[in-house]
Design a protein around this motif. Structure first.
Motif, PDB file in Angstrom:
ATOM      1  N   ARG A   4     -52.946  -8.490 -14.402  1.00 30.56           N
ATOM      2  CA  ARG A   4     -52.077  -8.954 -15.496  1.00 30.56           C
ATOM      3  C   ARG A   4     -52.881  -9.182 -16.771  1.00 30.56           C
ATOM      4  O   ARG A   4     -52.466  -8.793 -17.854  1.00 30.56           O
ATOM      5  N   ARG A   5     -54.046  -9.827 -16.635  1.00 27.59           N
ATOM      6  CA  ARG A   5     -54.889 -10.071 -17.811  1.00 27.59           C
ATOM      7  C   ARG A   5     -55.308  -8.753 -18.446  1.00 27.59           C
ATOM      8  O   ARG A   5     -55.275  -8.609 -19.669  1.00 27.59           O
ATOM      9  N   GLU A   7     -53.754  -5.910 -18.282  1.00 29.25           N
ATOM     10  CA  GLU A   7     -52.574  -5.284 -18.898  1.00 29.25           C
ATOM     11  C   GLU A   7     -52.266  -5.920 -20.249  1.00 29.25           C
ATOM     12  O   GLU A   7     -51.977  -5.217 -21.222  1.00 29.25           O
ATOM     13  N   LEU A   8     -52.329  -7.246 -20.332  1.00 27.23           N
ATOM     14  CA  LEU A   8     -52.067  -7.933 -21.594  1.00 27.23           C
ATOM     15  C   LEU A   8     -53.154  -7.629 -22.632  1.00 27.23           C
ATOM     16  O   LEU A   8     -52.850  -7.414 -23.807  1.00 27.23           O
ATOM     17  N   LEU A  26     -45.565  -6.484 -24.533  1.00 30.03           N
ATOM     18  CA  LEU A  26     -45.911  -7.903 -24.618  1.00 30.03           C
ATOM     19  C   LEU A  26     -44.648  -8.753 -24.701  1.00 30.03           C
ATOM     20  O   LEU A  26     -44.534  -9.776 -24.027  1.00 30.03           O
ATOM     21  N   HIS A  29     -42.842  -9.005 -21.374  1.00 23.35           N
ATOM     22  CA  HIS A  29     -43.556  -9.831 -20.395  1.00 23.35           C
ATOM     23  C   HIS A  29     -43.560 -11.317 -20.743  1.00 23.35           C
ATOM     24  O   HIS A  29     -43.502 -12.156 -19.854  1.00 23.35           O
ATOM     25  N   LEU A  30     -43.641 -11.628 -22.023  1.00 24.41           N
ATOM     26  CA  LEU A  30     -43.918 -13.015 -22.409  1.00 24.41           C
ATOM     27  C   LEU A  30     -42.809 -13.744 -23.163  1.00 24.41           C
ATOM     28  O   LEU A  30     -42.807 -14.980 -23.199  1.00 24.41           O
ATOM     29  N   PRO A  73     -55.783 -13.446 -22.764  1.00 26.96           N
ATOM     30  CA  PRO A  73     -54.759 -13.024 -23.729  1.00 26.96           C
ATOM     31  C   PRO A  73     -53.636 -14.050 -23.865  1.00 26.96           C
ATOM     32  O   PRO A  73     -53.191 -14.331 -24.983  1.00 26.96           O
ATOM     33  N   THR A  74     -53.190 -14.613 -22.742  1.00 28.13           N
ATOM     34  CA  THR A  74     -52.097 -15.582 -22.819  1.00 28.13           C
ATOM     35  C   THR A  74     -52.524 -16.848 -23.565  1.00 28.13           C
ATOM     36  O   THR A  74     -51.721 -17.429 -24.298  1.00 28.13           O
TER      37      THR A  74
END
Length: 181
Positions: A4-5, A7-8, A26, A29-30, A73-74
């Motif tokens: 996931r990291r 991909e982001l 993005l 997903h977010l 990224p998050t």
């Protein structure tokens, strides 16, 4: 690095290169989680949605500054979201939105915003570019620049959230710049 990291981080890199599909990924997903966080901070759905929108604009503009070696990224994205939400909170505490501008003598006798647009030269490039804007956005631009209304005053006068007024002005100015170029 987790899947996931990675991909982001890859999506942020794509945004930095101008790939709109990466921004869309993005968002998909977010965005729901971001709206929830913004709502908890702001307690208003309309403001939360505006802050999330502003956050994605900022992500698009600043994606090139994200360094995966320095953090998640998050974490980077939600820091932008939090910063935008806090700015809205600070701004709303300083600005009282009002419905009626007459007692404040902000409504000027004579021409309204539309009449001011008509008064611009018929052949003028600015007039042509202003006419391309949606009527409410055109009114917001003219009121802001010809009458000197603040974002908060525009929001109160037009009956829109503060974030919407700010976004309209920002996007309208970009459109005018492109049109006049």
């Amino acid at each position: 690095m987790t899947e996931r990291r990675a991909e982001l981080a890859q999506a942020l890199d794509g945004c930095a290169r101008g790939d709109r599909a990466c921004l869309r990924r993005l968002y998909q997903h977010l965005a729901p989680q971001m709206i929830g966080v913004a709502f908890r901070l702001l307690r208003r759905k309309d403001l939360a949605e505006e802050v999330v929108h502003d956050t994605f604009v900022r992500i698009w503009e600043k994606a090139g500054t994200f360094d995966p070696a320095r953090g998640e990224p998050t974490t980077w994205i939600f820091a932008i979201l939090r910063h935008r939400a806090l700015n809205v909170l600070r701004g709303e505490q300083r600005i009282d939105l009002v419905e009626d501008f007459e007692p404040m003598h902000l409504a000027v006798d004579g021409a309204d915003a539309e009449a001011m647009v008509i008064a611009l030269s018929e052949a003028g490039a600015l007039r042509r570019c202003l006419e391309r804007l949606e009527p409410l956005r055109r009114q917001a631009i003219v009121l802001a620049y010809a009458r000197g209304l603040t974002h908060g005053e525009l929001a109160g006068r037009l009956g829109i959230p503060l974030g919407t007024a700010k976004s309209w002005i920002r996007r309208s100015l970009l459109s005018l710049r492109q049109c006049l170029a």
